[in-house]
Design a protein around this motif. Structure first.
Motif, PDB file in Angstrom:
ATOM      1  N   ARG A  12      18.679 -42.318  13.772  1.00 35.10           N
ATOM      2  CA  ARG A  12      19.137 -41.409  12.799  1.00 35.10           C
ATOM      3  C   ARG A  12      20.026 -40.519  13.583  1.00 35.10           C
ATOM      4  O   ARG A  12      19.660 -39.755  14.443  1.00 35.10           O
ATOM      5  CB  ARG A  12      18.355 -40.835  11.767  1.00 35.10           C
ATOM      6  N   VAL A  13      21.217 -40.532  13.335  1.00 38.92           N
ATOM      7  CA  VAL A  13      22.228 -39.611  14.021  1.00 38.92           C
ATOM      8  C   VAL A  13      22.871 -38.504  12.976  1.00 38.92           C
ATOM      9  O   VAL A  13      23.350 -39.046  11.920  1.00 38.92           O
ATOM     10  CB  VAL A  13      23.362 -40.472  14.955  1.00 38.92           C
ATOM     11  N   SER A  14      22.805 -37.323  13.146  1.00 35.79           N
ATOM     12  CA  SER A  14      23.204 -36.503  12.143  1.00 35.79           C
ATOM     13  C   SER A  14      24.772 -36.396  12.252  1.00 35.79           C
ATOM     14  O   SER A  14      25.567 -36.922  13.649  1.00 35.79           O
ATOM     15  CB  SER A  14      22.772 -34.964  12.461  1.00 35.79           C
ATOM     16  N   ARG A  15      25.298 -36.072  11.185  1.00 36.40           N
ATOM     17  CA  ARG A  15      26.905 -35.872  11.396  1.00 36.40           C
ATOM     18  C   ARG A  15      27.488 -35.126  12.505  1.00 36.40           C
ATOM     19  O   ARG A  15      28.467 -35.292  13.144  1.00 36.40           O
ATOM     20  CB  ARG A  15      27.531 -35.250   9.958  1.00 36.40           C
ATOM     21  N   ARG A  16      26.787 -33.815  12.596  1.00 37.24           N
ATOM     22  CA  ARG A  16      27.183 -32.854  13.549  1.00 37.24           C
ATOM     23  C   ARG A  16      27.156 -33.461  14.944  1.00 37.24           C
ATOM     24  O   ARG A  16      28.062 -33.381  15.891  1.00 37.24           O
ATOM     25  CB  ARG A  16      26.222 -31.671  13.401  1.00 37.24           C
ATOM     26  N   ASP A  17      25.834 -34.299  15.363  1.00 40.23           N
ATOM     27  CA  ASP A  17      25.920 -34.831  16.617  1.00 40.23           C
ATOM     28  C   ASP A  17      27.086 -36.168  16.718  1.00 40.23           C
ATOM     29  O   ASP A  17      27.488 -35.930  17.758  1.00 40.23           O
ATOM     30  CB  ASP A  17      24.566 -35.434  16.839  1.00 40.23           C
ATOM     31  N   ALA A  18      27.339 -36.557  15.904  1.00 40.64           N
ATOM     32  CA  ALA A  18      28.297 -37.658  15.757  1.00 40.64           C
ATOM     33  C   ALA A  18      29.633 -37.049  16.268  1.00 40.64           C
ATOM     34  O   ALA A  18      30.444 -37.515  16.966  1.00 40.64           O
ATOM     35  CB  ALA A  18      28.574 -38.495  14.560  1.00 40.64           C
TER      36      ALA A  18
END
Length: 60
Positions: A12-18
């Motif tokens: 799971r990748v957060s929107r911020r990390d993306a």
């Protein structure tokens, strides 16, 4: 592999990390594109030539 196993193993990748990854990729791509575009042709050729030799590709 079942669908259940795929769902459990997905990261799971957060929107911020993306967004951070996308910005860094855009920045690096821009630096490479504009850096190569603004460099003298001889400098670009010599860098590519040296890289080919360091990777073991024959070029002449």
């Amino acid at each position: 592999m079942t669908t259940q196993a795929l769902k459990q193993g997905a990261a799971r990748v957060s929107r911020r990390d993306a967004m951070v990854a996308a910005f860094l990729a855009l920045f690096l791509g821009s630096v490479l594109t504009f850096g190569t575009g603004m460099a003298a042709p001889d400098a670009v050729h010599n860098a590519a030539h040296d890289w080919r030799h360091s990777m073991g590709f024959p070029c002449h």
